[in-house]
Enzyme design. Structure first.
Site, PDB file in Angstrom:
ATOM      1  N   GLU A   1      38.638  26.317  37.676  1.00  0.00           N
ATOM      2  CA  GLU A   1      39.586  25.855  37.228  1.00  0.00           C
ATOM      3  C   GLU A   1      39.683  24.515  37.476  1.00  0.00           C
ATOM      4  O   GLU A   1      38.696  23.712  37.726  1.00  0.00           O
ATOM      5  CB  GLU A   1      40.920  26.424  38.024  1.00  0.00           C
ATOM      6  CG  GLU A   1      40.773  26.048  39.463  1.00  0.00           C
ATOM      7  CD  GLU A   1      42.047  26.541  40.181  1.00  0.00           C
ATOM      8  OE1 GLU A   1      42.697  27.223  39.665  1.00  0.00           O
ATOM      9  OE2 GLU A   1      42.592  25.856  41.299  1.00  0.00           O
TER      10      GLU A   1
ATOM     11  N   ARG B   1      49.134  18.497  49.986  1.00  0.00           N
ATOM     12  CA  ARG B   1      47.742  17.758  49.131  1.00  0.00           C
ATOM     13  C   ARG B   1      47.929  16.680  48.379  1.00  0.00           C
ATOM     14  O   ARG B   1      49.009  16.329  47.760  1.00  0.00           O
ATOM     15  CB  ARG B   1      47.560  19.116  48.170  1.00  0.00           C
ATOM     16  CG  ARG B   1      46.827  20.552  48.499  1.00  0.00           C
ATOM     17  CD  ARG B   1      46.876  21.326  47.270  1.00  0.00           C
ATOM     18  NE  ARG B   1      48.087  21.738  46.717  1.00  0.00           N
ATOM     19  CZ  ARG B   1      47.977  22.417  45.583  1.00  0.00           C
ATOM     20  NH1 ARG B   1      47.033  22.914  45.033  1.00  0.00           N
ATOM     21  NH2 ARG B   1      49.176  22.955  45.125  1.00  0.00           N
TER      22      ARG B   1
ATOM     23  N   HIS C   1      40.515  19.768  42.150  1.00  0.00           N
ATOM     24  CA  HIS C   1      41.267  19.626  40.848  1.00  0.00           C
ATOM     25  C   HIS C   1      41.414  18.139  40.585  1.00  0.00           C
ATOM     26  O   HIS C   1      42.117  17.169  40.574  1.00  0.00           O
ATOM     27  CB  HIS C   1      42.743  20.008  40.954  1.00  0.00           C
ATOM     28  CG  HIS C   1      43.288  20.473  39.695  1.00  0.00           C
ATOM     29  ND1 HIS C   1      43.601  21.450  39.288  1.00  0.00           N
ATOM     30  CD2 HIS C   1      43.629  19.510  38.744  1.00  0.00           C
ATOM     31  CE1 HIS C   1      44.320  21.321  38.139  1.00  0.00           C
ATOM     32  NE2 HIS C   1      44.055  20.014  37.729  1.00  0.00           N
TER      33      HIS C   1
ATOM     34  N   ASP D   1      46.729  18.045  42.168  1.00  0.00           N
ATOM     35  CA  ASP D   1      46.296  18.174  40.798  1.00  0.00           C
ATOM     36  C   ASP D   1      46.372  16.699  39.989  1.00  0.00           C
ATOM     37  O   ASP D   1      46.745  16.478  39.024  1.00  0.00           O
ATOM     38  CB  ASP D   1      46.890  18.988  39.907  1.00  0.00           C
ATOM     39  CG  ASP D   1      47.000  20.358  40.641  1.00  0.00           C
ATOM     40  OD1 ASP D   1      46.065  20.888  41.367  1.00  0.00           O
ATOM     41  OD2 ASP D   1      48.196  20.966  40.560  1.00  0.00           O
TER      42      ASP D   1
ATOM     43  N   ASN E   1      40.092  35.363  38.906  1.00  0.00           N
ATOM     44  CA  ASN E   1      41.262  34.840  38.387  1.00  0.00           C
ATOM     45  C   ASN E   1      40.985  34.095  37.197  1.00  0.00           C
ATOM     46  O   ASN E   1      42.092  34.012  36.286  1.00  0.00           O
ATOM     47  CB  ASN E   1      41.825  33.872  39.754  1.00  0.00           C
ATOM     48  CG  ASN E   1      42.269  35.036  40.821  1.00  0.00           C
ATOM     49  OD1 ASN E   1      41.601  35.491  41.428  1.00  0.00           O
ATOM     50  ND2 ASN E   1      43.849  34.913  41.145  1.00  0.00           N
TER      51      ASN E   1
END
Length: 315
Positions: A193, A291, A257, A13, A156
């Protein structure tokens, strides 16, 4: 063909902000999800080995004491703000993934060395799972953009937008901009998201991420004319296809993200995102730390639309 390598390993992120002081500021989710880390450097490459400072740590208990996710640093109305999501302690039954959004503020010139104060929760008026807030300004108005679950919509999370009257307070009703509807948004989980905003060529662009956070994770795109009503869902066009996907031929999986920043020349738009380099995840993917943060140039076509290219290639 230039293959990309991670700028910073084990940082998901990722968010990079270039400030008027000439520094780049970097924050991201840390593997332990236990606080908010900042680093700064004069160059993008310098962020890799820059000193890291944990500017805020979660409390041991309470409503924002666990799973600190997706911090973003912004300079709004003369002060620094970091927006992030946090959940109640996992020691409380059924509290996992009950995130709400929070904000901290620093009024010093250097946010890495400065004092940060906790301002509390950003209340959207909807009491449900929410995360991944970002902000942007247009024509003197500050906007808040985030992901949240709706009880009457399957999945979600969806993306919402609202005006702010202060950098820590929403001042209008949330407006739904997009929900998971295409196949590539609904693999593993129904998710929209991680929104990010870029203002170029007379348009506002919103990228976002969709599906489960494995190799199915992919990025989508919305855009609207800069003179339109940004709070009107009809102002926005949604791409029916993803704009950034896994590149298994080069072992890059689940890109997403993202954030945007400017290159050191002050002109080149850069795409910042995370991705994995393998799919063989052992156990819960949430606790797999690999990640990594990648950065690549963003290109533009003759119509003023962004060209994202391959998640594995710099060109």
């Amino acid at each position: 063909m230039t293959l990309l390598t991670p700028l910073i390993e084990q940082r998901a992120d990722p968010f990079i902000y270039k400030h008027s002081d000439g520094y780049y500021y970097f924050t991201a989710s840390v593997p332990a999800y236990d606080g908010i880390e900042l680093r700064r450097a004069r160059t993008i490459a310098g962020l890799k080995d820059a000193d890291t400072v944990m500017v805020w740590r979660k409390p041991d208990e309470g409503p924002y004491s666990d799973l600190i996710w997706a911090p973003e640093i912004h300079f709004n109305q003369g002060a620094w703000y970091i927006y992030f999501a946090a959940a109640p302690s996992r020691e409380i039954k059924d509290q996992l993934f009950q995130h709400r959004m929070y904000v901290i503020r620093c009024q010093d010139a250097n946010p890495v060395a400065g004092h940060w104060e906790f301002l509390g929760q950003i209340d959207t008026g909807i009491d449900s799972f929410c995360l991944d807030a970002t902000t942007f300004s247009h024509q003197g108005q500050l906007y808040y953009l985030w992901a949240q679950k709706a009880n009457d919509i399957a999945g979600n999370s969806n993306l919402y937008i609202a005006k702010m009257d202060k950098p820590w307070r929403i001042a209008s009703e949330p407006v739904l901009l997009t929900k998971p509807e295409f196949d590539w948004e609904c693999r593993g989980f129904l998710v929209n998201e991680g929104p990010a905003v870029l203002h170029r060529n007379g348009k506002f662009f919103i990228t976002y991420s969709a599906s489960a956070t494995d190799e199915n994770y992919a990025m989508g795109l919305l855009w609207a004319d800069e003179n339109s009503d940004l709070l009107d869902p009809k102002s926005w066009t949604k791409s029916q296809s993803p704009v950034l996907v896994s590149a298994p031929e080069h072992k890059i999986f689940g890109p997403g993200h993202n954030s945007f920043t400017l290159g050191e020349d002050g002109q080149t738009d850069l795409l910042v995102y995370h991705a994995r380099t393998y799919t063989e995840i052992e156990g819960d993917p949430l606790w797999d730390p690999n990640r990594h943060t990648f950065v690549k140039p963003l290109r533009w076509d003759e119509n003023g639309m962004p060209v994202f290219g391959s998640a594995a290639l710099a060109d």
